[in-house]
Design a protein around this motif. Structure first.
Motif, PDB file in Angstrom:
ATOM      1  N   ILE A  30      39.945  19.150  42.619  1.00 29.21           N
ATOM      2  CA  ILE A  30      41.160  19.669  42.003  1.00 29.21           C
ATOM      3  C   ILE A  30      41.304  21.150  42.349  1.00 29.21           C
ATOM      4  CG2 ILE A  30      42.279  20.213  39.811  1.00 29.21           C
ATOM      5  CD1 ILE A  30      42.297  17.245  40.493  1.00 29.21           C
ATOM      6  N   SER A  31      42.518  21.530  42.733  1.00 26.19           N
ATOM      7  CA  SER A  31      42.822  22.934  43.011  1.00 26.19           C
ATOM      8  C   SER A  31      43.775  23.460  41.944  1.00 26.19           C
ATOM      9  CB  SER A  31      43.460  23.069  44.401  1.00 26.19           C
ATOM     10  OG  SER A  31      43.871  24.403  44.642  1.00 26.19           O
ATOM     11  N   ILE A  32      43.328  24.431  41.172  1.00 28.16           N
ATOM     12  CA  ILE A  32      44.174  25.024  40.147  1.00 28.16           C
ATOM     13  C   ILE A  32      45.078  26.046  40.833  1.00 28.16           C
ATOM     14  CG2 ILE A  32      44.249  26.331  37.991  1.00 28.16           C
ATOM     15  CD1 ILE A  32      41.429  25.235  37.388  1.00 28.16           C
ATOM     16  N   ASP A  33      46.327  25.662  40.995  1.00 29.90           N
ATOM     17  CA  ASP A  33      47.256  26.463  41.796  1.00 29.90           C
ATOM     18  C   ASP A  33      48.214  27.316  40.973  1.00 29.90           C
ATOM     19  OD1 ASP A  33      46.132  25.393  44.067  1.00 29.90           O
ATOM     20  OD2 ASP A  33      47.650  23.823  44.287  1.00 29.90           O
ATOM     21  N   GLY A  34      48.221  27.119  39.652  1.00 34.30           N
ATOM     22  CA  GLY A  34      49.139  27.920  38.861  1.00 34.30           C
ATOM     23  C   GLY A  34      49.229  27.471  37.417  1.00 34.30           C
ATOM     24  N   LEU A  35      50.230  27.985  36.728  1.00 35.25           N
ATOM     25  CA  LEU A  35      50.466  27.687  35.323  1.00 35.25           C
ATOM     26  C   LEU A  35      51.912  27.253  35.145  1.00 35.25           C
ATOM     27  CD1 LEU A  35      48.798  30.857  33.732  1.00 35.25           C
ATOM     28  CD2 LEU A  35      47.728  28.636  34.116  1.00 35.25           C
TER      29      LEU A  35
ATOM     30  N   ASP B 165      47.186  36.419  34.534  1.00 32.30           N
ATOM     31  CA  ASP B 165      46.229  37.495  34.776  1.00 32.30           C
ATOM     32  C   ASP B 165      44.830  37.097  34.306  1.00 32.30           C
ATOM     33  OD1 ASP B 165      48.292  39.050  35.787  1.00 32.30           O
ATOM     34  OD2 ASP B 165      48.684  40.041  33.869  1.00 32.30           O
ATOM     35  N   GLU B 166      44.768  36.435  33.147  1.00 33.20           N
ATOM     36  CA  GLU B 166      43.476  36.002  32.613  1.00 33.20           C
ATOM     37  C   GLU B 166      42.864  34.898  33.471  1.00 33.20           C
ATOM     38  OE1 GLU B 166      44.440  34.788  28.667  1.00 33.20           O
ATOM     39  OE2 GLU B 166      45.190  36.765  28.066  1.00 33.20           O
TER      40      GLU B 166
ATOM     41  N   GLY C 224      38.546  34.229  40.050  1.00 31.52           N
ATOM     42  CA  GLY C 224      38.217  35.205  41.070  1.00 31.52           C
ATOM     43  C   GLY C 224      39.293  35.326  42.130  1.00 31.52           C
ATOM     44  N   LYS C 225      40.549  35.192  41.714  1.00 33.98           N
ATOM     45  CA  LYS C 225      41.681  35.271  42.626  1.00 33.98           C
ATOM     46  C   LYS C 225      42.577  36.434  42.240  1.00 33.98           C
ATOM     47  CE  LYS C 225      42.171  30.297  43.642  1.00 33.98           C
ATOM     48  NZ  LYS C 225      43.143  29.160  43.633  1.00 33.98           N
ATOM     49  N   ASP C 226      43.411  36.846  43.195  1.00 36.39           N
ATOM     50  CA  ASP C 226      44.484  37.770  42.873  1.00 36.39           C
ATOM     51  C   ASP C 226      45.542  37.012  42.081  1.00 36.39           C
ATOM     52  OD1 ASP C 226      47.262  39.057  43.528  1.00 36.39           O
ATOM     53  OD2 ASP C 226      45.777  40.603  44.006  1.00 36.39           O
ATOM     54  N   SER C 227      46.132  37.639  41.093  1.00 34.45           N
ATOM     55  CA  SER C 227      47.095  36.935  40.245  1.00 34.45           C
ATOM     56  C   SER C 227      48.279  36.401  41.049  1.00 34.45           C
ATOM     57  CB  SER C 227      47.595  37.842  39.125  1.00 34.45           C
ATOM     58  OG  SER C 227      48.249  38.990  39.648  1.00 34.45           O
ATOM     59  N   ASN C 228      48.625  37.073  42.136  1.00 35.47           N
ATOM     60  CA  ASN C 228      49.748  36.632  42.956  1.00 35.47           C
ATOM     61  C   ASN C 228      49.460  35.341  43.717  1.00 35.47           C
ATOM     62  OD1 ASN C 228      51.464  38.772  42.229  1.00 35.47           O
ATOM     63  ND2 ASN C 228      50.560  40.113  43.778  1.00 35.47           N
TER      64      ASN C 228
END
Length: 306
Positions: free
Chosen positions: A230-235, A255-256, A262-266
């Motif tokens: 699974i890839s968590i790609d966003g909210l 941001d949290e 460990g990624k940039d929020s963008n």
């Protein structure tokens, strides 16, 4: 922008008015499309919709629904919102929400270059994915029961199922992970399934999603550790009508979550904003907006079987 894999030849219903418009290869207002497969061959046969799925028929699809004009208007409004907020021109995706709508209307949207569609019901998505061209990218945006996870993943496939936007439990993530793992066992090219974590930013009991704050971070940490496919790609959030602070809450959650991953929020998507407020959502940082009735017309749920 060119349509990937050629155009699809369909006989559109007489009630649908098609106009020539700029072709968008994907849901993004972008010239760099995500290629997910070849276009469906011309003359692909239609299959019957299961009787337990209530969708408008061709005759009641909505007289004089001008899909091309509607999509053109939505795209222009998106471009205006992006420009007025000094955001990059290719920074927001349009997900055309087609739940309960007949294939003719989806095909009309496809003819304008729309490639990203959103569905709320698992069976309806599984059915439509077989009928629409192979280069359509599907987002599942409704509540998903864990027992429907495997059939959905296996039927639609990882080339076409771009994202499950409504994951809010480890149980569902684990079911999806297992389904993807099984699908990859005999595949030459191993792929992950993208998901968004659904956040209940309004606190309404009627809304699904994880509570903002530590609950979101904890779930993201567990999924990232226990679900390798699974890839968590966003909210994603729905929010309360008129309460635009919900969009700000989701942005803060990003941001949290980015810190946990460990990624940039963008690098993480924000799926927020619908027909009534997508321009405000874009102003507040949305990277994906879900627009349905403004494109396809109002929905009729009167015959929907529970």
């Amino acid at each position: 922008m060119a349509i990937i894999g050629g155009r699809l030849a369909f006989a559109a219903a007489a009630s649908i008015s098609l106009r020539t418009t700029t072709a968008f290869s994907t849901g993004y207002l972008s010239s760099s499309p995500r290629i997910v497969g070849p276009a469906q061959p011309i003359g692909h046969p239609q299959r019957a919709i299961p009787t337990n799925i209530a969708m408008s028929t061709t005759s009641d699809a909505g007289a004089q629904v001008d899909i091309a004009s509607n999509i053109s208007s939505v795209r222009q409004r998106m471009e205006d919102a992006i420009s007025s907020n000094d955001r990059p021109a290719e920074s927001v995706r349009l997900v055309a929400v087609s739940k309960t709508k007949p294939l003719e209307l989806l095909q009309a949207a496809y003819e304008t270059g729309q490639r990203v569609f959103g569905e709320n019901y698992a069976q309806e998505l599984m059915t439509k994915s077989k009928e629409m061209p192979e280069d359509v990218s599907w987002h599942f945006i409704g509540p998903l029961q864990s027992n429907k996870a495997a059939p959905l993943v296996k039927t639609v496939g990882l080339n076409k199922l771009a994202c499950i936007e409504t994951v809010s439990t480890l149980k569902l993530a684990a079911k999806l992970n297992r389904a993807v793992e099984t699908l990859n066992e005999d595949a030459e090219e191993k792929k992950k399934l993208g998901i968004y974590i659904q956040v209940n930013t309004s606190g309404e009991e009627s809304k699904s999603g994880v509570t903002p704050g530590g609950e979101v971070s904890d779930l993201v940490k567990k999924i990232s550790e226990e679900c390798p496919w699974i890839s968590i790609d966003g909210l994603m959030t729905i929010g309360a009508p008129g309460d635009y602070s919900c969009f700000d809450t989701l942005s803060s959650c990003r941001d949290e979550v980015s810190a946990v991953l460990g990624k940039d929020s963008n690098e993480l998507e924000l799926s927020m904003g619908m027909s009534g407020d997508f321009e405000v959502a874009i102003a507040r940082g949305a990277t994906s907006v879900r627009v349905g009735s403004t494109i396809f017309g109002e929905r009729d749920y009167s015959n929907l079987k529970k």
